[in-house]
Scaffold this motif. Structure first.
Motif, PDB file in Angstrom:
ATOM      1  N   PHE A 167      -1.329   8.191 -62.714  1.00  0.00           N
ATOM      2  CA  PHE A 167      -0.557   7.421 -61.738  1.00  0.00           C
ATOM      3  C   PHE A 167      -0.546   5.979 -62.240  1.00  0.00           C
ATOM      4  O   PHE A 167      -1.440   5.196 -61.933  1.00  0.00           O
ATOM      5  CB  PHE A 167      -1.228   7.525 -60.365  1.00  0.00           C
ATOM      6  N   GLU A 168       0.464   5.644 -63.057  1.00  0.00           N
ATOM      7  CA  GLU A 168       0.506   4.334 -63.702  1.00  0.00           C
ATOM      8  C   GLU A 168       1.900   3.742 -63.633  1.00  0.00           C
ATOM      9  O   GLU A 168       2.894   4.465 -63.481  1.00  0.00           O
ATOM     10  CB  GLU A 168       0.096   4.445 -65.187  1.00  0.00           C
ATOM     11  N   ILE A 169       1.964   2.429 -63.793  1.00  0.00           N
ATOM     12  CA  ILE A 169       3.256   1.738 -63.858  1.00  0.00           C
ATOM     13  C   ILE A 169       4.010   2.221 -65.098  1.00  0.00           C
ATOM     14  O   ILE A 169       3.435   2.357 -66.181  1.00  0.00           O
ATOM     15  CB  ILE A 169       3.035   0.209 -63.907  1.00  0.00           C
ATOM     16  N   GLY A 170       5.310   2.496 -64.932  1.00  0.00           N
ATOM     17  CA  GLY A 170       6.130   2.960 -66.048  1.00  0.00           C
ATOM     18  C   GLY A 170       6.391   4.451 -66.037  1.00  0.00           C
ATOM     19  O   GLY A 170       7.280   4.933 -66.747  1.00  0.00           O
ATOM     20  N   ASN A 171       5.624   5.215 -65.247  1.00  0.00           N
ATOM     21  CA  ASN A 171       5.840   6.660 -65.180  1.00  0.00           C
ATOM     22  C   ASN A 171       6.884   7.008 -64.122  1.00  0.00           C
ATOM     23  O   ASN A 171       7.129   6.236 -63.193  1.00  0.00           O
ATOM     24  CB  ASN A 171       4.525   7.387 -64.876  1.00  0.00           C
ATOM     25  N   ILE A 172       7.495   8.181 -64.279  1.00  0.00           N
ATOM     26  CA  ILE A 172       8.551   8.626 -63.359  1.00  0.00           C
ATOM     27  C   ILE A 172       7.907   9.317 -62.154  1.00  0.00           C
ATOM     28  O   ILE A 172       6.994  10.130 -62.312  1.00  0.00           O
ATOM     29  CB  ILE A 172       9.518   9.583 -64.072  1.00  0.00           C
ATOM     30  N   ALA A 173       8.385   8.989 -60.971  1.00  0.00           N
ATOM     31  CA  ALA A 173       7.823   9.567 -59.749  1.00  0.00           C
ATOM     32  C   ALA A 173       8.936  10.009 -58.812  1.00  0.00           C
ATOM     33  O   ALA A 173      10.046   9.485 -58.844  1.00  0.00           O
ATOM     34  CB  ALA A 173       6.919   8.557 -59.045  1.00  0.00           C
ATOM     35  N   MET A 174       8.601  10.992 -57.976  1.00  0.00           N
ATOM     36  CA  MET A 174       9.507  11.433 -56.915  1.00  0.00           C
ATOM     37  C   MET A 174       8.835  11.116 -55.581  1.00  0.00           C
ATOM     38  O   MET A 174       7.613  11.221 -55.454  1.00  0.00           O
ATOM     39  CB  MET A 174       9.769  12.930 -57.024  1.00  0.00           C
ATOM     40  N   ILE A 175       9.619  10.719 -54.598  1.00  0.00           N
ATOM     41  CA  ILE A 175       9.078  10.363 -53.290  1.00  0.00           C
ATOM     42  C   ILE A 175       9.094  11.615 -52.406  1.00  0.00           C
ATOM     43  O   ILE A 175      10.122  12.281 -52.290  1.00  0.00           O
ATOM     44  CB  ILE A 175       9.899   9.230 -52.643  1.00  0.00           C
ATOM     45  N   THR A 176       7.951  11.944 -51.815  1.00  0.00           N
ATOM     46  CA  THR A 176       7.832  13.201 -51.075  1.00  0.00           C
ATOM     47  C   THR A 176       7.674  13.000 -49.567  1.00  0.00           C
ATOM     48  O   THR A 176       7.352  13.935 -48.846  1.00  0.00           O
ATOM     49  CB  THR A 176       6.620  14.005 -51.585  1.00  0.00           C
ATOM     50  N   GLY A 177       7.881  11.780 -49.078  1.00  0.00           N
ATOM     51  CA  GLY A 177       7.782  11.532 -47.644  1.00  0.00           C
ATOM     52  C   GLY A 177       8.417  10.199 -47.299  1.00  0.00           C
ATOM     53  O   GLY A 177       8.728   9.388 -48.179  1.00  0.00           O
ATOM     54  N   GLY A 178       8.616   9.952 -46.009  1.00  0.00           N
ATOM     55  CA  GLY A 178       9.212   8.682 -45.601  1.00  0.00           C
ATOM     56  C   GLY A 178      10.722   8.679 -45.712  1.00  0.00           C
ATOM     57  O   GLY A 178      11.347   9.685 -46.030  1.00  0.00           O
ATOM     58  N   ARG A 179      11.324   7.539 -45.505  1.00  0.00           N
ATOM     59  CA  ARG A 179      12.799   7.479 -45.478  1.00  0.00           C
ATOM     60  C   ARG A 179      13.418   7.537 -46.869  1.00  0.00           C
ATOM     61  O   ARG A 179      14.631   7.741 -47.009  1.00  0.00           O
ATOM     62  CB  ARG A 179      13.271   6.229 -44.739  1.00  0.00           C
ATOM     63  N   ASN A 180      12.619   7.346 -47.921  1.00  0.00           N
ATOM     64  CA  ASN A 180      13.135   7.446 -49.297  1.00  0.00           C
ATOM     65  C   ASN A 180      12.870   8.810 -49.917  1.00  0.00           C
ATOM     66  O   ASN A 180      12.960   8.968 -51.133  1.00  0.00           O
ATOM     67  CB  ASN A 180      12.492   6.362 -50.172  1.00  0.00           C
ATOM     68  N   ILE A 181      12.560   9.807 -49.096  1.00  0.00           N
ATOM     69  CA  ILE A 181      12.190  11.127 -49.602  1.00  0.00           C
ATOM     70  C   ILE A 181      13.272  11.684 -50.539  1.00  0.00           C
ATOM     71  O   ILE A 181      14.470  11.537 -50.285  1.00  0.00           O
ATOM     72  CB  ILE A 181      11.936  12.083 -48.415  1.00  0.00           C
ATOM     73  N   GLY A 182      12.830  12.259 -51.641  1.00  0.00           N
ATOM     74  CA  GLY A 182      13.761  12.861 -52.601  1.00  0.00           C
ATOM     75  C   GLY A 182      14.232  11.930 -53.695  1.00  0.00           C
ATOM     76  O   GLY A 182      14.826  12.358 -54.670  1.00  0.00           O
ATOM     77  N   ARG A 183      13.974  10.619 -53.544  1.00  0.00           N
ATOM     78  CA  ARG A 183      14.428   9.679 -54.568  1.00  0.00           C
ATOM     79  C   ARG A 183      13.502   9.714 -55.776  1.00  0.00           C
ATOM     80  O   ARG A 183      12.297   9.940 -55.649  1.00  0.00           O
ATOM     81  CB  ARG A 183      14.495   8.257 -54.006  1.00  0.00           C
ATOM     82  N   VAL A 184      14.084   9.498 -56.941  1.00  0.00           N
ATOM     83  CA  VAL A 184      13.327   9.522 -58.199  1.00  0.00           C
ATOM     84  C   VAL A 184      13.493   8.180 -58.882  1.00  0.00           C
ATOM     85  O   VAL A 184      14.589   7.613 -58.916  1.00  0.00           O
ATOM     86  CB  VAL A 184      13.828  10.657 -59.116  1.00  0.00           C
ATOM     87  N   GLY A 185      12.403   7.655 -59.432  1.00  0.00           N
ATOM     88  CA  GLY A 185      12.488   6.374 -60.131  1.00  0.00           C
ATOM     89  C   GLY A 185      11.218   6.099 -60.909  1.00  0.00           C
ATOM     90  O   GLY A 185      10.298   6.917 -60.977  1.00  0.00           O
ATOM     91  N   VAL A 186      11.193   4.901 -61.491  1.00  0.00           N
ATOM     92  CA  VAL A 186      10.054   4.481 -62.308  1.00  0.00           C
ATOM     93  C   VAL A 186       9.162   3.565 -61.468  1.00  0.00           C
ATOM     94  O   VAL A 186       9.649   2.668 -60.781  1.00  0.00           O
ATOM     95  CB  VAL A 186      10.555   3.738 -63.570  1.00  0.00           C
ATOM     96  N   ILE A 187       7.862   3.815 -61.523  1.00  0.00           N
ATOM     97  CA  ILE A 187       6.907   2.974 -60.788  1.00  0.00           C
ATOM     98  C   ILE A 187       6.867   1.591 -61.449  1.00  0.00           C
ATOM     99  O   ILE A 187       6.611   1.474 -62.650  1.00  0.00           O
ATOM    100  CB  ILE A 187       5.506   3.607 -60.803  1.00  0.00           C
ATOM    101  N   THR A 188       7.156   0.546 -60.670  1.00  0.00           N
ATOM    102  CA  THR A 188       7.202  -0.804 -61.234  1.00  0.00           C
ATOM    103  C   THR A 188       6.039  -1.681 -60.787  1.00  0.00           C
ATOM    104  O   THR A 188       5.663  -2.622 -61.484  1.00  0.00           O
ATOM    105  CB  THR A 188       8.510  -1.517 -60.836  1.00  0.00           C
ATOM    106  N   HIS A 189       5.463  -1.385 -59.616  1.00  0.00           N
ATOM    107  CA  HIS A 189       4.432  -2.281 -59.084  1.00  0.00           C
ATOM    108  C   HIS A 189       3.617  -1.536 -58.036  1.00  0.00           C
ATOM    109  O   HIS A 189       4.123  -0.617 -57.376  1.00  0.00           O
ATOM    110  CB  HIS A 189       5.109  -3.518 -58.458  1.00  0.00           C
ATOM    111  N   ARG A 190       2.369  -1.920 -57.902  1.00  0.00           N
ATOM    112  CA  ARG A 190       1.487  -1.270 -56.934  1.00  0.00           C
ATOM    113  C   ARG A 190       0.702  -2.345 -56.191  1.00  0.00           C
ATOM    114  O   ARG A 190      -0.013  -3.125 -56.816  1.00  0.00           O
ATOM    115  CB  ARG A 190       0.556  -0.330 -57.694  1.00  0.00           C
ATOM    116  N   GLU A 191       0.871  -2.427 -54.888  1.00  0.00           N
ATOM    117  CA  GLU A 191       0.158  -3.424 -54.083  1.00  0.00           C
ATOM    118  C   GLU A 191      -1.062  -2.780 -53.444  1.00  0.00           C
ATOM    119  O   GLU A 191      -0.955  -1.738 -52.811  1.00  0.00           O
ATOM    120  CB  GLU A 191       1.053  -3.934 -52.944  1.00  0.00           C
ATOM    121  N   ARG A 192      -2.201  -3.410 -53.601  1.00  0.00           N
ATOM    122  CA  ARG A 192      -3.415  -2.907 -52.958  1.00  0.00           C
ATOM    123  C   ARG A 192      -3.586  -3.618 -51.617  1.00  0.00           C
ATOM    124  O   ARG A 192      -3.466  -4.843 -51.542  1.00  0.00           O
ATOM    125  CB  ARG A 192      -4.626  -3.208 -53.828  1.00  0.00           C
TER     126      ARG A 192
END
Length: 257
Positions: A167-192
């Motif tokens: 689970f790193e920045i730059g990898n491809i991910a699919m969203i499996t919940g919430g209002r963006n469910i089903g969208r595919v994109g590249v992880i750009t940033h992660r806020e803790r």
């Protein structure tokens, strides 16, 4: 279960009955799964009613993740592989951008594996390390580099982990919940957020950015590409205006043809 209370993504109409099939207890949650009866009867139209679905399943024709399933309300869920060998068809349950499970056909080669998101990673009895995936699998002696939220590639015949992606920045991910469910994109940033929900920012193929909770993000590939094939919309959500224009273009093309 009353039909009006069934999950909306099953797309059952109101008027063809009072009740909906209640999923059996299994690897996926009741409101995040698709019972086999809904898949065979309402999606594939291979049966007209529940009795015909049971006849198909009792002939042991349908496999989920390589195992024959005869329960008509067995809960198939995200990334499960449904195989019907008699027709030589294989399907993977993935979300479209509207949050519904699509009938996504895959090749026989792709049906031999599935991806699993690591939910837990700990030591068991006797100090044996194990991981638990999103579909309830417990896999012992994983690679020590595998951590929670990473994705593992599971060989369905042996049940063993053959590869994994962090689970790193730059990898491809699919969203499996919430209002963006089903969208595919590249992880750009992660806020803790200590004491709150970690937020992940994702950018899709049209350079549109959106944010969601970390628990909704499922890594499906590296920066080189996705490990699974995607449905026809490729995980790109169109605006209402873009959907309207696409419909008009399609209607104009059909009219001219």
């Amino acid at each position: 279960m009353k039909r009006l209370n069934a999950p909306k993504h099953w797309m059952l109409d109101k008027l063809t009955g009072t009740y909906a099939p209640k999923p059996s207890s299994g690897p996926h949650k009741q409101r995040e799964c698709l019972p086999l009866i809904v898949f065979l009867r309402n999606r594939l139209k291979y049966a007209l009613n529940g009795r015909e679905v049971r006849n198909i399943l009792m002939q042991r024709l349908v496999k989920v993740d390589g195992k024959v399933r005869t329960d008509s309300t067995f809960p198939a869920g995200y990334l499960d592989v449904i195989s019907i060998e008699k027709t030589d068809e294989h399907f993977r349950l993935v979300f479209d951008v509207k949050g519904r499970f699509t009938v996504h056909r895959i090749s026989e080669e792709e049906s031999k594996f599935k991806l699993g998101k690591v939910r837990r990673c700990q030591l068991g009895a006797g100090g044996i390390p194990f991981v638990v995936t999103h579909d309830g699998r417990t896999i012992r002696y994983p690679d020590p580099l595998i951590k929670v939220n990473d994705t593992v590639k599971i060989d369905l015949e042996s049940g063993k982990i053959t590869d994994f992606v962090k689970f790193e920045i730059g990898n491809i991910a699919m969203i499996t919940g919430g209002r963006n469910i089903g969208r595919v994109g590249v992880i750009t940033h992660r806020e803790r957020h200590l004491g709150g929900f970690d937020i992940v920012h994702v950018k899709d193929a049209r350079e549109r950015s959106f944010a969601t909770r970390q628990s909704n993000v499922f890594v499906i590939g590296t920066s080189q590409g996705a490990w699974i094939s995607l449905p026809k919309d490729k995980g790109i959500k169109l605006t209402i205006a873009e959907e309207r224009d696409a419909r008009r273009e399609k209607a104009a093309a059909e009219a001219s043809a």
